[in-house]
Design a protein around this motif. Structure first.
Motif, PDB file in Angstrom:
ATOM      1  N   THR A 148      -7.452   6.818  -0.728  1.00 32.28           N
ATOM      2  CA  THR A 148      -8.695   6.698  -1.505  1.00 32.28           C
ATOM      3  C   THR A 148      -9.426   5.377  -1.291  1.00 32.28           C
ATOM      4  OG1 THR A 148      -7.638   5.688  -3.445  1.00 32.28           O
ATOM      5  CG2 THR A 148      -7.680   8.122  -3.335  1.00 32.28           C
TER       6      THR A 148
ATOM      7  N   GLN B  10      -8.740   2.787  -3.016  1.00 30.70           N
ATOM      8  CA  GLN B  10      -8.752   2.105  -4.302  1.00 30.70           C
ATOM      9  C   GLN B  10      -7.508   1.239  -4.501  1.00 30.70           C
ATOM     10  OE1 GLN B  10      -9.398   5.086  -7.319  1.00 30.70           O
ATOM     11  NE2 GLN B  10     -11.584   5.163  -6.860  1.00 30.70           N
TER      12      GLN B  10
ATOM     13  N   TYR C 108      -2.587  -0.746  -3.014  1.00 36.66           N
ATOM     14  CA  TYR C 108      -3.739  -0.172  -2.334  1.00 36.66           C
ATOM     15  C   TYR C 108      -3.396   1.252  -1.912  1.00 36.66           C
ATOM     16  CZ  TYR C 108      -7.313   0.570   1.263  1.00 36.66           C
ATOM     17  OH  TYR C 108      -8.330   1.066   2.022  1.00 36.66           O
ATOM     18  N   ASN C 109      -4.284   2.183  -2.217  1.00 37.47           N
ATOM     19  CA  ASN C 109      -4.077   3.576  -1.858  1.00 37.47           C
ATOM     20  C   ASN C 109      -4.792   3.852  -0.536  1.00 37.47           C
ATOM     21  OD1 ASN C 109      -4.487   6.454  -1.612  1.00 37.47           O
ATOM     22  ND2 ASN C 109      -3.832   6.621  -3.741  1.00 37.47           N
TER      23      ASN C 109
ATOM     24  N   HIS D 188       0.820  -1.206   0.000  1.00 37.65           N
ATOM     25  CA  HIS D 188       0.000   0.000   0.000  1.00 37.65           C
ATOM     26  C   HIS D 188       0.859   1.263   0.000  1.00 37.65           C
ATOM     27  CE1 HIS D 188       0.805   0.926   4.269  1.00 37.65           C
ATOM     28  NE2 HIS D 188       0.910  -0.388   4.378  1.00 37.65           N
TER      29      HIS D 188
ATOM     30  N   GLU E  39      -5.041  -0.572  -7.432  1.00 41.85           N
ATOM     31  CA  GLU E  39      -4.618  -0.520  -8.838  1.00 41.85           C
ATOM     32  C   GLU E  39      -3.810  -1.774  -9.126  1.00 41.85           C
ATOM     33  OE1 GLU E  39      -1.557   2.045 -11.684  1.00 41.85           O
ATOM     34  OE2 GLU E  39      -1.982   2.747  -9.660  1.00 41.85           O
TER      35      GLU E  39
END
Length: 175
Positions: A168, A170, A164-165, A100, A172
């Motif tokens: 946010t 979200q 993993y952000n 992350h 990717e």
């Protein structure tokens, strides 16, 4: 940038009584009868960071996935062994490796982390390896490649690398 939170560490309660009491409350509504199989066929290797909720991140529920956690979501020998067992004993057919953003394990080199830990602990760490690396995406690709190439995993499961952000929520897909 990850900050060092050790200087403001809260004092833990004495012993584990608070956690045992919380477990007693949890067990009252615990859904009994699970068989230990990954019913969605998913295994997630991710970071130990408490900001991550691996099941929720992917819309999964209790009993649908196996979850492995390491510092930085890095592949370890124990993690690799768990993946092999998951694939061959627990119906895992998809493996997600998910580090992350803003991760402490990607904020320093091994040498820098050793120096930081020694300063905080006041104890020499010697040749202890933390598995940290500021090239987070490069290491993710290496870990994914290693799992894909493993003869007891690669032919039996799809493997993907994701980021993993934490800002946010979200994910990717990187590889």
């Amino acid at each position: 940038m990850t900050q060092d939170l050790t200087s403001s560490r809260p004092r833990p309660p004495e012993g584990f009584a608070d956690l045992i009491a919380a477990n007693r409350r949890y067990s009252i509504s615990f859904p009994h009868g699970f068989d230990g199989i990954a019913h969605a066929g998913v295994l997630i290797l991710t970071c130990m960071d408490s900001r991550l909720e691996p099941l929720e991140m992917f819309g999964l529920f209790l009993g649908e996935a196996k979850i492995l956690r390491t510092a930085g979501g890095r592949l370890t020998d124990a993690g690799l062994a768990a993946m092999v067992m998951g694939v061959h004993k627990l119906r895992v057919n998809r493996i997600l490796i998910v580090p992350h953003t803003s991760c402490a394990a990607a904020s320093k080199t091994e040498e820098e982390m050793r120096a930081t830990i020694e300063e905080i602990a006041g104890v020499e760490v010697g040749d202890f390896r933390f598995g940290v690396d500021p090239d987070q995406l490069g290491r993710l690709r290496e870990d994914v490649d290693a799992v894909r190439a493993h003869p007891l995993i690669g032919p039996f499961a799809e493997v993907g690398g994701f980021l993993y952000n934490v800002e946010t929520g979200q994910v990717e897909q990187i590889c």
